[in-house]
Scaffold this motif. Structure first.
Motif, short mmCIF file in Angstrom:
data_model
loop_
_atom_site.label_atom_id
_atom_site.label_comp_id
_atom_site.label_asym_id
_atom_site.label_seq_id
_atom_site.Cartn_x
_atom_site.Cartn_y
_atom_site.Cartn_z
N LEU A 79 -50.61 -19.38 -20.39
CA LEU A 79 -50.92 -18.91 -19.03
C LEU A 79 -51.35 -17.45 -19.03
CD1 LEU A 79 -47.92 -20.58 -17.16
CD2 LEU A 79 -50.32 -21.22 -16.96
N ALA A 80 -50.70 -16.61 -19.86
CA ALA A 80 -51.08 -15.20 -19.93
C ALA A 80 -52.50 -15.04 -20.49
CB ALA A 80 -50.08 -14.43 -20.79
N VAL A 81 -52.83 -15.83 -21.51
CA VAL A 81 -54.19 -15.79 -22.06
C VAL A 81 -55.21 -16.23 -21.01
CG1 VAL A 81 -55.74 -16.84 -23.75
CG2 VAL A 81 -53.47 -16.09 -24.45
N ALA A 82 -54.87 -17.29 -20.27
CA ALA A 82 -55.78 -17.77 -19.24
C ALA A 82 -55.96 -16.73 -18.14
CB ALA A 82 -55.26 -19.07 -18.65
N LEU A 83 -54.86 -16.08 -17.73
CA LEU A 83 -54.96 -15.04 -16.71
C LEU A 83 -55.82 -13.87 -17.19
CD1 LEU A 83 -51.41 -14.68 -15.09
CD2 LEU A 83 -53.58 -14.76 -13.87
N THR A 84 -55.64 -13.47 -18.45
CA THR A 84 -56.43 -12.38 -19.01
C THR A 84 -57.91 -12.72 -18.98
OG1 THR A 84 -54.58 -11.78 -20.46
CG2 THR A 84 -56.75 -10.91 -21.02
N ALA A 85 -58.22 -13.96 -19.37
CA ALA A 85 -59.62 -14.38 -19.40
C ALA A 85 -60.22 -14.42 -17.99
CB ALA A 85 -59.72 -15.76 -20.06
N VAL A 86 -59.46 -14.94 -17.02
CA VAL A 86 -59.96 -15.01 -15.65
C VAL A 86 -60.17 -13.62 -15.08
CG1 VAL A 86 -59.40 -15.74 -13.30
CG2 VAL A 86 -58.97 -17.28 -15.21
N MET A 87 -59.19 -12.71 -15.32
CA MET A 87 -59.33 -11.35 -14.79
C MET A 87 -60.52 -10.63 -15.39
SD MET A 87 -57.39 -10.54 -12.40
CE MET A 87 -58.03 -8.87 -12.53
N ALA A 88 -60.72 -10.80 -16.71
CA ALA A 88 -61.81 -10.09 -17.37
C ALA A 88 -63.18 -10.62 -16.97
CB ALA A 88 -61.64 -10.18 -18.88
N SER A 89 -63.24 -11.90 -16.55
CA SER A 89 -64.53 -12.51 -16.27
C SER A 89 -64.85 -12.65 -14.79
CB SER A 89 -64.60 -13.90 -16.93
OG SER A 89 -63.58 -14.74 -16.41
N ALA A 90 -63.84 -13.00 -13.99
CA ALA A 90 -64.11 -13.33 -12.59
C ALA A 90 -63.34 -12.50 -11.58
CB ALA A 90 -63.83 -14.82 -12.34
N GLY A 91 -62.36 -11.71 -12.03
CA GLY A 91 -61.57 -10.93 -11.09
C GLY A 91 -60.55 -11.80 -10.36
N VAL A 92 -60.03 -11.29 -9.25
CA VAL A 92 -58.99 -11.99 -8.51
C VAL A 92 -59.57 -13.17 -7.73
CG1 VAL A 92 -57.20 -11.76 -6.75
CG2 VAL A 92 -57.70 -9.85 -8.28
N ASN A 93 -59.03 -14.35 -7.96
CA ASN A 93 -59.41 -15.53 -7.19
C ASN A 93 -58.21 -16.46 -7.11
OD1 ASN A 93 -59.26 -16.79 -9.72
ND2 ASN A 93 -61.46 -16.61 -10.07
N LEU A 94 -58.41 -17.65 -6.58
CA LEU A 94 -57.30 -18.59 -6.39
C LEU A 94 -56.63 -18.94 -7.72
CD1 LEU A 94 -55.65 -20.43 -4.55
CD2 LEU A 94 -57.43 -22.20 -4.85
N ALA A 95 -57.42 -19.04 -8.79
CA ALA A 95 -56.85 -19.39 -10.10
C ALA A 95 -55.83 -18.35 -10.56
CB ALA A 95 -57.97 -19.52 -11.13
N VAL A 96 -56.06 -17.08 -10.25
CA VAL A 96 -55.13 -16.03 -10.64
C VAL A 96 -53.77 -16.25 -9.98
CG1 VAL A 96 -54.63 -13.56 -10.39
CG2 VAL A 96 -56.89 -14.31 -11.13
N TYR A 97 -53.76 -16.58 -8.69
CA TYR A 97 -52.50 -16.80 -7.98
C TYR A 97 -51.77 -18.03 -8.52
CZ TYR A 97 -53.86 -13.24 -4.60
OH TYR A 97 -54.22 -12.05 -4.00
N VAL A 98 -52.52 -19.10 -8.78
CA VAL A 98 -51.89 -20.32 -9.30
C VAL A 98 -51.28 -20.08 -10.68
CG1 VAL A 98 -52.32 -22.69 -10.04
CG2 VAL A 98 -53.38 -21.83 -7.94
N LEU A 99 -52.04 -19.43 -11.57
CA LEU A 99 -51.54 -19.16 -12.92
C LEU A 99 -50.34 -18.22 -12.89
CD1 LEU A 99 -54.97 -18.72 -14.75
CD2 LEU A 99 -53.37 -20.60 -15.06
N ALA A 100 -50.40 -17.18 -12.07
CA ALA A 100 -49.28 -16.24 -11.97
C ALA A 100 -48.04 -16.93 -11.44
CB ALA A 100 -49.66 -15.07 -11.07
N LEU A 101 -48.20 -17.75 -10.41
CA LEU A 101 -47.08 -18.47 -9.83
C LEU A 101 -46.43 -19.38 -10.86
CD1 LEU A 101 -45.35 -19.47 -7.48
CD2 LEU A 101 -47.20 -21.02 -6.88
N THR A 102 -47.24 -20.09 -11.63
CA THR A 102 -46.70 -21.01 -12.63
C THR A 102 -45.95 -20.25 -13.71
OG1 THR A 102 -48.59 -22.47 -12.25
CG2 THR A 102 -47.30 -22.85 -14.24
N ALA A 103 -46.51 -19.14 -14.18
CA ALA A 103 -45.86 -18.35 -15.23
C ALA A 103 -44.52 -17.79 -14.78
CB ALA A 103 -46.78 -17.22 -15.68
#
Length: 416
Positions: A79-103
């Motif tokens: 989840l941390a790797v996925a969050l890092t990739a999303v932040m570096a590529s797309a910034g804050v979006n719904l996926a960031v909240y879902v991944l953070a909540l799950t972690a």
């Protein structure tokens, strides 16, 4: 110890990464944050696990806890790797909240598993010392992880890389924690009675009844239920002042556009809290052996009263830092005592459920604090009336527990 410290080191990095993203990012909140935004962020992250959390305890009483520690940290790594990739590529979006909540939800399950496992690696006579040492060092490790996250933030250029840097470091720590868990044999951490996968499936329908039975058992034993009530009350009070301090560091003590300055000041508050945790590990074993865990909790609640009065009288970085140190000592000292009470007075057949309910109340207190913050705190965090009310809450808790608290658990039959 190694598994817990590396896991919580990653927790600190991860939490600083989220704080940087949600509260101290120039790209997401250039003009400061409101009390409602901060409260909503905490509620969104904690409320779902508050509702789902009780079910986790049933599995902690049936799954190999070593496997929970291993698989849980592997999941958090991903989840941390996925969050890092999303932040570096797309910034804050719904996926960031879902991944953070799950972690964060997985993290609460892991902390329950660590607490439920401790009696399997420490003699009963040493549980108080272990509860002073291991969770407190874990909190210190989380503080060090937070410091690493802050240094990472300041070292990186402003933008997506700055927001994602601490998350990338957290992924490494989670991987090391998973590796440390493999050094235990699968059955080393309990539960004492292992049920097969087929038996587990057949018992899923009984989950609700099991949770009710666990709650009734804790209430019947009295001392664990009183300890969990202390956790709920203190977490609510601490959560409210924590949000107030975050708002003050972000919007009052620095210019709202100076996100790095706000992050540095809030980092100082977190560091002072860590010093309080360290004092708790030194003072709690010695003093609580003389007073008993319940009276030690009363003393911690009294210390919380003093800390709240301090910031109610005058709000500045100095008073916040001093109050943070006192509340760190009070909160961690009380937590050590409550952990010991729940472990000592709860049969292993109910221990996993006890600590899952513990974590639910822990989160529910902060969710309640978020609701109060949204309704009562100004955006600059300066709310003396609220601080006086929290001081009264601490004082009332000390009075009630000191006057009517149960000293010894009530005998209750447990399953064979």
């Amino acid at each position: 110890m190694l598994a817990r410290l590396t896991s919580q080191l990653g927790d600190g990095m991860f939490q600083v990464g989220l704080a940087s993203l949600f509260f101290f990012s120039a790209t997401t909140s250039p003009a400061g944050v409101t009390a409602g935004q901060v409260a909503a962020a905490f509620a969104v992250m904690l409320l779902p696990f508050t509702l789902v959390g009780p079910w986790a305890g049933v599995f902690l009483d049936r799954w190999r806890r070593r496997q929970v520690l291993l698989v849980g940290n592997v999941v958090r790594l991903g989840l941390a790797v996925a969050l890092t990739a999303v932040m570096a590529s797309a910034g804050v979006n719904l996926a960031v909240y879902v991944l953070a909540l799950t972690a964060l939800s997985v993290n609460r399950l892991l902390l329950s598993a660590f607490s439920a496992s401790l009696p399997h690696v420490v003699p009963r006579s040493h549980l108080l010392t272990a509860n002073a040492l291991v969770p407190t060092l874990g909190s210190i490790a989380a503080g060090l992880g937070g410091a690493v996250g802050l240094v990472t933030r300041f070292a990186l250029p402003e933008g997506a890389a700055q927001d994602a840097g601490a998350l990338a470091c957290a992924a490494v720590a989670f991987g090391l924690a998973a590796l440390a868990a493999t050094w235990f044999v699968p059955d080393a951490l309990g539960p004492d009675v292992f049920r097969s996968r087929d038996e587990l499936r057949s018992e899923l329908a009984r989950t609700g009844r099991d949770l009710v039975a666990g709650a009734r058992y804790l209430v019947a034993r009295r001392t664990p239920a009183e300890g969990l009530t202390v956790v709920l009350v203190t977490r609510f009070a601490y959560g409210t002042v924590f949000i107030a301090w975050l708002l003050a560091c972000r919007n009052l003590l620095t210019d709202s556009s100076d996100v790095d300055g706000g992050a540095a000041r809030f980092g100082a508050v977190l560091a002072a809290t860590g010093v309080g945790f360290a004092l708790a590990v030194v003072l709690t074993p010695t003093l609580s052996r003389r007073t008993g865990p319940q009276r030690w909790i009363v003393g911690c609640l009294g210390l919380g009263t003093v800390a709240q009065v301090l910031v109610a009288v005058h709000l500045s970085l100095v008073t916040i830092v001093v109050a943070a140190l006192l509340l760190g000592l009070a909160a961690q000292g009380a937590k050590i005592a409550v952990d010991t009470i729940v472990q000592r007075d709860t049969d292993d057949a109910f221990r996993g459920r006890a600590f899952a309910l513990y974590d639910v109340l822990y989160n529910a207190g902060f969710v309640g604090a978020a609701a109060l913050a949204a309704a009562a705190l100004p955006d600059d965090g300066d709310a003396p009336v609220v601080m006086w009310a929290l001081a009264a809450l601490y004082a009332a808790g000390a009075l009630v527990l000191g006057r009517w608290g149960t000293r010894e658990p009530v005998e209750v039959p447990t399953p064979a």
